[in-house]
Every structure is written in C-alpha cells, then in structure tokens.
Motif scaffolding. Structure first.
Motif, PDB file in Angstrom:
ATOM      1  N   ASN A  46      30.078  55.955  15.396  1.00 51.95           N
ATOM      2  CA  ASN A  46      29.991  57.375  15.094  1.00 51.95           C
ATOM      3  C   ASN A  46      31.053  58.070  15.929  1.00 51.95           C
ATOM      4  N   GLN A  47      32.138  58.475  15.285  1.00 53.22           N
ATOM      5  CA  GLN A  47      33.324  58.981  15.984  1.00 53.22           C
ATOM      6  C   GLN A  47      33.789  57.928  16.996  1.00 53.22           C
ATOM      7  N   ASP A  48      33.706  58.209  18.313  1.00 54.61           N
ATOM      8  CA  ASP A  48      34.189  57.215  19.277  1.00 54.61           C
ATOM      9  C   ASP A  48      33.073  56.369  19.878  1.00 54.61           C
ATOM     10  N   ALA A  49      31.838  56.610  19.455  1.00 56.77           N
ATOM     11  CA  ALA A  49      30.707  55.890  20.051  1.00 56.77           C
ATOM     12  C   ALA A  49      30.329  54.679  19.201  1.00 56.77           C
ATOM     13  N   TYR A  50      29.993  53.589  19.910  1.00 58.68           N
ATOM     14  CA  TYR A  50      29.544  52.374  19.223  1.00 58.68           C
ATOM     15  C   TYR A  50      28.133  52.025  19.665  1.00 58.68           C
ATOM     16  N   ARG A  51      27.379  51.399  18.769  1.00 58.27           N
ATOM     17  CA  ARG A  51      26.087  50.853  19.142  1.00 58.27           C
ATOM     18  C   ARG A  51      25.816  49.622  18.274  1.00 58.27           C
ATOM     19  N   ILE A  52      24.876  48.797  18.721  1.00 59.00           N
ATOM     20  CA  ILE A  52      24.480  47.626  17.936  1.00 59.00           C
ATOM     21  C   ILE A  52      23.025  47.825  17.511  1.00 59.00           C
ATOM     22  N   GLY A  53      22.798  47.815  16.232  1.00 54.45           N
ATOM     23  CA  GLY A  53      21.445  47.946  15.697  1.00 54.45           C
ATOM     24  C   GLY A  53      20.957  46.596  15.210  1.00 54.45           C
ATOM     25  N   ILE A  54      19.717  46.258  15.576  1.00 53.15           N
ATOM     26  CA  ILE A  54      19.105  45.012  15.091  1.00 53.15           C
ATOM     27  C   ILE A  54      18.095  45.390  14.005  1.00 53.15           C
ATOM     28  N   TYR A  55      18.236  44.760  12.841  1.00 57.13           N
ATOM     29  CA  TYR A  55      17.390  45.120  11.705  1.00 57.13           C
ATOM     30  C   TYR A  55      16.751  43.875  11.106  1.00 57.13           C
ATOM     31  N   GLN A  56      15.488  44.004  10.724  1.00 55.55           N
ATOM     32  CA  GLN A  56      14.858  42.883  10.008  1.00 55.55           C
ATOM     33  C   GLN A  56      14.507  43.320   8.593  1.00 55.55           C
ATOM     34  N   PHE A  57      14.634  42.351   7.682  1.00 52.44           N
ATOM     35  CA  PHE A  57      14.364  42.616   6.271  1.00 52.44           C
ATOM     36  C   PHE A  57      12.858  42.667   6.053  1.00 52.44           C
ATOM     37  N   ILE A  58      12.389  43.728   5.370  1.00 51.63           N
ATOM     38  CA  ILE A  58      10.941  43.871   5.160  1.00 51.63           C
ATOM     39  C   ILE A  58      10.602  43.977   3.673  1.00 51.63           C
ATOM     40  N   GLY A  59      11.456  43.339   2.848  1.00 56.67           N
ATOM     41  CA  GLY A  59      11.120  43.238   1.423  1.00 56.67           C
ATOM     42  C   GLY A  59      11.771  44.282   0.551  1.00 56.67           C
ATOM     43  N   GLY A 109      13.768  46.733   2.039  1.00 62.77           N
ATOM     44  CA  GLY A 109      14.830  47.306   2.854  1.00 62.77           C
ATOM     45  C   GLY A 109      14.783  46.723   4.252  1.00 62.77           C
ATOM     46  N   PHE A 110      15.526  47.354   5.155  1.00 70.63           N
ATOM     47  CA  PHE A 110      15.598  46.868   6.531  1.00 70.63           C
ATOM     48  C   PHE A 110      14.944  47.857   7.484  1.00 70.63           C
ATOM     49  N   GLU A 111      14.292  47.312   8.516  1.00 69.10           N
ATOM     50  CA  GLU A 111      13.641  48.136   9.518  1.00 69.10           C
ATOM     51  C   GLU A 111      14.319  47.897  10.863  1.00 69.10           C
ATOM     52  N   ASN A 112      14.580  48.984  11.581  1.00 75.01           N
ATOM     53  CA  ASN A 112      15.225  48.866  12.884  1.00 75.01           C
ATOM     54  C   ASN A 112      14.259  48.262  13.899  1.00 75.01           C
ATOM     55  N   MET A 113      14.742  47.231  14.637  1.00 77.96           N
ATOM     56  CA  MET A 113      13.923  46.611  15.673  1.00 77.96           C
ATOM     57  C   MET A 113      14.347  47.073  17.052  1.00 77.96           C
ATOM     58  N   LYS A 114      15.639  47.403  17.164  1.00 74.80           N
ATOM     59  CA  LYS A 114      16.200  47.695  18.478  1.00 74.80           C
ATOM     60  C   LYS A 114      17.590  48.293  18.277  1.00 74.80           C
ATOM     61  N   THR A 115      17.988  49.190  19.183  1.00 78.33           N
ATOM     62  CA  THR A 115      19.359  49.696  19.161  1.00 78.33           C
ATOM     63  C   THR A 115      19.907  49.660  20.572  1.00 78.33           C
ATOM     64  N   ILE A 116      21.105  49.118  20.699  1.00 83.93           N
ATOM     65  CA  ILE A 116      21.708  48.937  22.020  1.00 83.93           C
ATOM     66  C   ILE A 116      23.050  49.651  22.043  1.00 83.93           C
ATOM     67  N   ASP A 117      23.329  50.378  23.104  1.00 91.84           N
ATOM     68  CA  ASP A 117      24.651  50.989  23.250  1.00 91.84           C
ATOM     69  C   ASP A 117      25.697  49.895  23.359  1.00 91.84           C
ATOM     70  N   SER A 118      26.845  50.130  22.761  1.00 88.12           N
ATOM     71  CA  SER A 118      27.926  49.168  22.870  1.00 88.12           C
ATOM     72  C   SER A 118      29.196  49.946  23.155  1.00 88.12           C
ATOM     73  N   GLY A 119      29.364  50.277  24.417  1.00 88.61           N
ATOM     74  CA  GLY A 119      30.408  51.203  24.854  1.00 88.61           C
ATOM     75  C   GLY A 119      31.739  51.079  24.137  1.00 88.61           C
ATOM     76  N   ASP A 120      32.362  49.890  24.221  1.00 84.10           N
ATOM     77  CA  ASP A 120      33.736  49.762  23.739  1.00 84.10           C
ATOM     78  C   ASP A 120      33.794  49.122  22.354  1.00 84.10           C
TER      79      ASP A 120
END
Ligand SMILES: [Ca+2]
Ligand SMILES: [Ca+2]
Ligand SMILES: [Ca+2]
Length: 238
Positions: free
Chosen positions: A199-212, A214-225
């Motif tokens: 998002n613009q200059d910001a990065y993050r890593i989203g972990i998603y699991q398939f729930i039939g 669509g996908f549901e977010n399990m966790k989101t981690i900042d990923s600076g660079d």
C-alpha cells in the motif's frame, strides 16, 4: 607497462561480463527414478545431460512451478509461456514427465490460452485435501465489480483432464497483491497462502486459509522493506 595493464584488465572484465549470463540454477525435478537439477537461461528451462544443457521443451516461459499434480510419482511442470508482445504471459501449459533413454522427457498434456487476462505467475498447492491439485494463476485485469486493472488471484482445480474455476478472486484485501507463495506453515495438513501486499510504500505479509467460498485472514505481519521469501522462512523457521 602500467598503460598496457589497464586495457588488459578492462578487456578481461568485459569478457567476464559477457560470459556471465549463463545457466541459472532453477531448483530440481524428480521422476520415479531420478532427480534432475533444473536450469534457466533466456526464458528457457534446461536439464543437464552428459555435461551438456538440453532444453526441456521449446517454448519461452515467464514463470513455472514443479509440482506433483496427479497420483503418479513423477513431478509435472506447470508453466506460463511468454507472450510475444509485452511483459505478461500467454498460455498455461502442463507438461507430464517421464524417464526415457536415461533422461527426462516432457510431454504437453494440457494448454489453455490466458493471454486476455495477462497471467504473470503460476503456482500450485493443496488448499482443501479434496484430491484435486489447486492451481494459482496470477492475472492482471479489472473485474465486473472493480474497474481498476490490478494483480488478482485466480484459483483453478485440476481434475486430471482440465482446469475448473475454483475461486477467481478480485483481491485478498484492498492492499495490492505483489507476490504469493503457499505452504503448510501451521501443520494443518493443507496449504495456506502467504501474500506479499503493498500500500503505497508500506509492505505486509498476509496469511490466508481457504474456507470453501473464499479466503480468511489468519495473520498479518509487517514487512518493512518488502522482502518476502526470507521473511516467510524466518517466520515459520523453514
Ligand atoms: Ca505426477
Ligand atoms: Ca504424470
Ligand atoms: Ca484441492
């Protein structure tokens, strides 16, 4: 003497430079009998035989995934071919592999033209243990509801003969999809998606699991660079 030395060094450096774009290591592929090192050069995939590099198939590609998509022991090669015009891909192809005459032979068993939705990545995973391999095709398009053209996650399942639409997603979140990878990071017995989002200059890593549906977010981690694979490895101590 010094005057001569500099041009000699320069010529040496230039020669090295032009010799460099050689064959890059590109993982490996296993058949029932053997495991082969894979190499990539100028958009082609190679294996080495008798110290010589041989193209596995004759088409230029922009991405590939080695994955066992069926019940045999040999791994298959999934590719997105290079489109003759532009940076995006054209066809999705599955190559079946087997051992013949002491080498790996690849045979095209499936092809689908995705050029109208501009594919940029292929991957494969097991989202739901339903017995069919799940295939990710990253595409670059608008949707019926969202008119902006951006990277979108499309999922298909492979029934052994053809692809079926599984989940043709508009997006995981409102953040841009940059890259994606899959793994059973939580030892659930199936794979989840790790998605690098921007998002613009910001990065993050989203972990998603398939729930039939669509996908549901399990966790989101900042990923600076925006570093991705190394962070995933660190996170899940691979
Ligand atoms: Ca297989
Ligand atoms: Ca096979
Ligand atoms: Ca599946």
């Amino acid at each position: 003497m010094k005057k001569l030395l500099i041009p000699v060094i320069l010529i040496g450096a230039v020669c090295l430079l032009f010799r460099q774009p050689e064959y890059y290591g590109a993982g490996e592929i296993s058949t029932e009998q053997n495991t082969y090192d894979l190499y990539e050069k100028d958009n082609y995939l190679y294996i080495k035989r008798d110290k010589k590099y041989g193209k596995i198939f004759g088409e230029e590609i922009i991405d590939y995934k080695i994955y066992n998509i069926d019940s045999d022991i040999d791994e298959e090669i999934l590719v997105i071919t290079k489109h003759e015009a532009g940076e995006f891909g054209s066809d999705f192809i599955i190559y079946d592999t087997k051992e013949a005459d002491g080498t790996l032979v690849a045979k095209e068993i499936y092809r689908h033209d995705f050029s109208d939705i501009k594919p940029w990545k292929v991957d494969a995973c097991n989202l739901d243990n339903d017995g069919q391999a799940d295939i990710f095709i990253g595409v670059y398009k608008d949707t019926v509801f969202y008119k902006d053209v951006r990277r979108r996650p499309f999922f298909y399942s492979w029934d052994g003969n053809r692809l079926h639409k599984k989940w043709l997603g508009s997006f995981f979140t409102e953040w841009d999809l940059v890259d994606i990878t899959f793994g059973d990071y939580y030892n659930l017995g199936y794979d989840v998606a790790a998605v690098l989002e921007k998002n613009q200059d910001a990065y993050r890593i989203g972990i998603y699991q398939f729930i039939g549906f669509g996908f549901e977010n399990m966790k989101t981690i900042d990923s600076g660079d925006g570093s991705f694979r190394s962070q995933i490895d660190l996170l899940f101590e691979k």
